[in-house]
Scaffold this motif. Structure first.
Motif, PDB file in Angstrom:
ATOM      1  N   LYS A   1       0.842  -1.198   0.000  1.00 23.19           N
ATOM      2  CA  LYS A   1       0.000   0.000   0.000  1.00 23.19           C
ATOM      3  C   LYS A   1       0.875   1.245   0.000  1.00 23.19           C
ATOM      4  O   LYS A   1       1.945   1.257   0.597  1.00 23.19           O
ATOM      5  N   VAL A   2       0.382   2.282  -0.657  1.00 28.39           N
ATOM      6  CA  VAL A   2       0.976   3.605  -0.585  1.00 28.39           C
ATOM      7  C   VAL A   2      -0.139   4.539  -0.129  1.00 28.39           C
ATOM      8  O   VAL A   2      -1.204   4.590  -0.743  1.00 28.39           O
ATOM      9  N   ILE A   3       0.110   5.257   0.965  1.00 31.14           N
ATOM     10  CA  ILE A   3      -0.891   6.166   1.525  1.00 31.14           C
ATOM     11  C   ILE A   3      -0.353   7.583   1.396  1.00 31.14           C
ATOM     12  O   ILE A   3       0.764   7.882   1.847  1.00 31.14           O
ATOM     13  N   VAL A   4      -1.152   8.460   0.776  1.00 32.52           N
ATOM     14  CA  VAL A   4      -0.735   9.836   0.526  1.00 32.52           C
ATOM     15  C   VAL A   4      -1.704  10.766   1.246  1.00 32.52           C
ATOM     16  O   VAL A   4      -2.908  10.714   1.019  1.00 32.52           O
TER      17      VAL A   4
ATOM     18  N   PRO B   1       3.135   4.992 -14.691  1.00 28.06           N
ATOM     19  CA  PRO B   1       1.988   5.377 -13.866  1.00 28.06           C
ATOM     20  C   PRO B   1       1.357   4.131 -13.233  1.00 28.06           C
ATOM     21  O   PRO B   1       1.046   3.162 -13.926  1.00 28.06           O
ATOM     22  N   VAL B   2       1.204   4.149 -11.904  1.00 26.51           N
ATOM     23  CA  VAL B   2       0.623   3.004 -11.201  1.00 26.51           C
ATOM     24  C   VAL B   2      -0.644   3.389 -10.437  1.00 26.51           C
ATOM     25  O   VAL B   2      -1.291   2.532  -9.845  1.00 26.51           O
ATOM     26  N   GLY B   3      -1.002   4.666 -10.457  1.00 30.96           N
ATOM     27  CA  GLY B   3      -2.231   5.118  -9.805  1.00 30.96           C
ATOM     28  C   GLY B   3      -2.520   6.551 -10.173  1.00 30.96           C
ATOM     29  O   GLY B   3      -1.601   7.330 -10.440  1.00 30.96           O
TER      30      GLY B   3
ATOM     31  N   PRO C   1      -8.299  14.388   1.465  1.00 32.11           N
ATOM     32  CA  PRO C   1      -7.131  14.519   2.336  1.00 32.11           C
ATOM     33  C   PRO C   1      -6.270  13.258   2.441  1.00 32.11           C
ATOM     34  O   PRO C   1      -5.072  13.348   2.651  1.00 32.11           O
ATOM     35  N   ARG C   2      -6.862  12.077   2.264  1.00 29.89           N
ATOM     36  CA  ARG C   2      -6.077  10.836   2.317  1.00 29.89           C
ATOM     37  C   ARG C   2      -6.476   9.943   1.156  1.00 29.89           C
ATOM     38  O   ARG C   2      -7.644   9.700   0.918  1.00 29.89           O
ATOM     39  N   GLN C   3      -5.477   9.447   0.455  1.00 27.01           N
ATOM     40  CA  GLN C   3      -5.695   8.520  -0.646  1.00 27.01           C
ATOM     41  C   GLN C   3      -4.828   7.292  -0.421  1.00 27.01           C
ATOM     42  O   GLN C   3      -3.637   7.418  -0.142  1.00 27.01           O
TER      43      GLN C   3
ATOM     44  N   ILE D   1       4.609   4.110   2.849  1.00 33.65           N
ATOM     45  CA  ILE D   1       4.695   2.931   2.008  1.00 33.65           C
ATOM     46  C   ILE D   1       4.676   1.723   2.937  1.00 33.65           C
ATOM     47  O   ILE D   1       5.519   1.610   3.837  1.00 33.65           O
ATOM     48  N   GLU D   2       3.702   0.845   2.725  1.00 35.26           N
ATOM     49  CA  GLU D   2       3.579  -0.365   3.535  1.00 35.26           C
ATOM     50  C   GLU D   2       3.700  -1.570   2.623  1.00 35.26           C
ATOM     51  O   GLU D   2       3.040  -1.633   1.600  1.00 35.26           O
ATOM     52  N   GLY D   3       4.528  -2.497   2.986  1.00 37.03           N
ATOM     53  CA  GLY D   3       4.661  -3.680   2.146  1.00 37.03           C
ATOM     54  C   GLY D   3       5.588  -4.701   2.745  1.00 37.03           C
ATOM     55  O   GLY D   3       6.198  -4.478   3.800  1.00 37.03           O
TER      56      GLY D   3
END
Length: 86
Positions: A2-5, A31-33, A40-42, A81-83
Motif C-alpha cells: 500500500k501507498v498512503i498519501v 503510472p501506477v495510480g 485529504p487521504r488517498q 509505504i507499507e509492504g
C-alpha cells in the motif's frame, strides 16, 4: 503493498509513478495510480499485483488548483509505504 498519501491540498489531481531508476524524464516512470479531485487521504492498494519499484514519484497533473493563495502549487503532509520486502 500500500501507498498512503496525505495532502491538505483538496481537489488536486496527481499520478503515482514508479521506476527502478530515478530518471529526470517523467515519461520513463510507469503510472501506477491516478487521483482526480483528491481528498485529504488517498490509499493505493496493490493487492492483486504487488508493486515492485525502487522509487516512487508523485506527479501533479491538470487541472491545477490554488493552495493557500498560491496558484499551481500543492502540499503533501505525509507519504507512507507499507509492504513486504521479498
Amino acid at each position: 503493498t500500500k501507498v498512503i498519501v496525505d495532502t491538505p491540498s483538496d481537489g488536486i489531481s496527481y499520478e503515482l509513478r514508479a521506476a527502478d531508476d530515478a530518471s529526470q524524464d517523467p515519461d520513463d516512470w510507469e503510472p501506477v495510480g491516478t487521483v482526480t479531485d483528491a481528498k485529504p487521504r488517498q490509499t493505493f492498494s496493490f493487492e492483486d499485483e504487488p508493486l515492485e519499484a525502487r522509487y516512487l514519484l508523485i506527479w501533479i497533473v491538470p487541472p491545477l488548483v490554488d493552495y493557500e493563495g498560491r496558484p499551481y502549487s500543492a502540499a503533501f503532509s505525509e507519504i507512507s509505504i507499507e509492504g513486504i520486502r521479498p
